[in-house]
Design an enzyme around this catalytic site. Structure first.
Site, PDB file in Angstrom:
ATOM      1  N   HIS A   1      -5.577  -2.661  -5.658  1.00  9.70           N
ATOM      2  CA  HIS A   1      -5.719  -1.264  -5.253  1.00  9.70           C
ATOM      3  C   HIS A   1      -4.366  -0.725  -4.789  1.00  9.70           C
ATOM      4  O   HIS A   1      -3.953  -0.929  -3.657  1.00  9.70           O
ATOM      5  CB  HIS A   1      -6.771  -1.152  -4.135  1.00  9.70           C
ATOM      6  CG  HIS A   1      -6.970   0.243  -3.643  1.00  9.70           C
ATOM      7  ND1 HIS A   1      -7.427   0.519  -2.370  1.00  9.70           N
ATOM      8  CD2 HIS A   1      -6.774   1.449  -4.236  1.00  9.70           C
ATOM      9  CE1 HIS A   1      -7.496   1.826  -2.212  1.00  9.70           C
ATOM     10  NE2 HIS A   1      -7.108   2.404  -3.325  1.00  9.70           N
TER      11      HIS A   1
ATOM     12  N   GLU B   1      -3.604  -3.218  -1.859  1.00  7.83           N
ATOM     13  CA  GLU B   1      -4.768  -3.898  -1.299  1.00  7.83           C
ATOM     14  C   GLU B   1      -5.344  -4.854  -2.344  1.00  7.83           C
ATOM     15  O   GLU B   1      -5.694  -4.423  -3.447  1.00  7.83           O
ATOM     16  CB  GLU B   1      -5.802  -2.846  -0.899  1.00  7.83           C
ATOM     17  CG  GLU B   1      -7.004  -3.373  -0.156  1.00  7.83           C
ATOM     18  CD  GLU B   1      -7.818  -2.231   0.424  1.00  7.83           C
ATOM     19  OE1 GLU B   1      -8.098  -2.269   1.626  1.00  7.83           O
ATOM     20  OE2 GLU B   1      -8.162  -1.282  -0.325  1.00  7.83           O
TER      21      GLU B   1
ATOM     22  N   ASN C   1     -10.137   2.727   2.470  1.00  6.05           N
ATOM     23  CA  ASN C   1     -11.023   3.887   2.370  1.00  6.05           C
ATOM     24  C   ASN C   1     -12.226   3.802   3.290  1.00  6.05           C
ATOM     25  O   ASN C   1     -12.802   4.834   3.644  1.00  6.05           O
ATOM     26  CB  ASN C   1     -11.465   4.079   0.918  1.00  6.05           C
ATOM     27  CG  ASN C   1     -10.397   4.796   0.110  1.00  6.05           C
ATOM     28  OD1 ASN C   1      -9.663   5.609   0.641  1.00  6.05           O
ATOM     29  ND2 ASN C   1     -10.305   4.486  -1.165  1.00  6.05           N
TER      30      ASN C   1
ATOM     31  N   SER D   1     -10.896   2.136  -5.770  1.00  3.06           N
ATOM     32  CA  SER D   1     -10.672   2.318  -4.335  1.00  3.06           C
ATOM     33  C   SER D   1     -11.944   2.165  -3.513  1.00  3.06           C
ATOM     34  O   SER D   1     -11.875   2.044  -2.288  1.00  3.06           O
ATOM     35  CB  SER D   1     -10.069   3.702  -4.080  1.00  3.06           C
ATOM     36  OG  SER D   1     -10.918   4.717  -4.578  1.00  3.06           O
TER      37      SER D   1
END
Length: 285
Positions: A143, A155, A193, A122
């Site tokens: 992800h 992702e 993130n 991540s």
């Protein structure tokens, strides 16, 4: 490599993310090998899958026969060599660069020449992970979001040397799992993130500085911005240790604007990690 040639999927890690990825892949017809370093961890992963499938049967999303078929498609192992005949391998181990590089170094020797090697990281660099192999063009970021069976997005993260055709395969594979994809360059935190962690971090700072109660901070964000969870509730669900580790990685890469909130560090040091330990910003049964 074409997504139609992917029949067998390997998953490294049987924790929350790994077991979720294994379940979703098996639900969509793939044979799955789920590997962890100890048999106890593998068994825990199967318990998580069984609980999740049980809820889907209770909700009438799956029939009992369909849930049993999903479970039968997943094999557990502690041997990395059992992933040798997998067409695609998704690593979902601890968020530690050295651990991931060790895994990919071993995968480089074990996996088939045309296998897709994916990481569920991540925050960590795809390029750095891929550098542990002799085939960095075969490494891509997949992800998944937590919880994997529920969250609709994946992702796709493109490393410096990732083959563009492999990126297409990654999108197609995720879409075959009925996920919607978006793409990110290999920059710290990627899309999610990089934006999510400072949002959570600022929510923690606001609480620590007495801007409002934790309930009002969460309510303000939920009702004022239409997000399903406020930052403190979401942090508890993610795990405060995971939030801290991700924020520390971003801080190291991007500077002081990502510096972890003092209260976040204090909570982790006290072992109050959120929902999984029964206590974080809130209390849980």
């Amino acid at each position: 490599m074409d997504v139609e040639t992917i029949n067998r999927v390997g998953v490294i890690g049987a924790g929350t993310m790994g077991s979720g990825i294994a379940q979703v892949a098996a639900t969509h017809g793939y044979d799955v090998v789920m590997r962890d370093i100890e048999q106890e961890f593998v068994e825990n992963g199967f318990e998580t899958i069984d609980d999740s499938l049980g809820r889907l049967v209770s909700n009438e999303t799956l029939t009992e026969d369909e849930a049993a078929a999903v479970r039968d498609r997943i094999t557990g192992t502690t041997e990395l060599e059992d992933l040798a005949d997998c067409d695609l391998v998704v690593e979902a181990a601890l968020e530690d660069l050295d651990i991931k590089r060790d895994i990919f170094g071993d995968l480089d020797e074990i996996a088939a020449d045309d296998a897709v090697l994916a990481t569920n990281t991540s925050t960590l660099s795809i390029t750095s992970i891929a550098a542990a192999t002799e085939r960095p063009e075969s490494v891509v970021g997949l992800h998944f979001m937590n919880p994997v069976p529920v969250m609709p997005g994946v992702e796709i993260v493109v490393g410096e040397q990732t083959d563009p055709e492999l990126v297409d395969v990654a999108h197609e594979f995720a879409e075959d799992l009925e996920k919607t994809t978006w793409e990110s360059d290999d920059k710290p935190g990627f899309v999610t993130n990089r934006i999510l962690m400072p949002w959570i971090n600022e929510g923690i700072r606001a609480f620590d500085e007495g801007v409002a109660t934790k309930e009002d901070i969460d309510a303000g964000m939920e009702l004022g911005t239409n997000v399903p969870m406020g930052p403190l509730t979401l942090a508890d669900h993610i795990g405060l240790d995971i939030c801290l580790h991700a924020t520390e990685t971003l801080h190291e890469e991007l500077g002081d604007r990502y510096k972890p909130a003092y209260l976040l560090k204090r909570k982790v040091e006290a072992g109050e990690l959120g929902k999984k330990t029964g206590s974080g910003f809130y209390e849980y049964d």
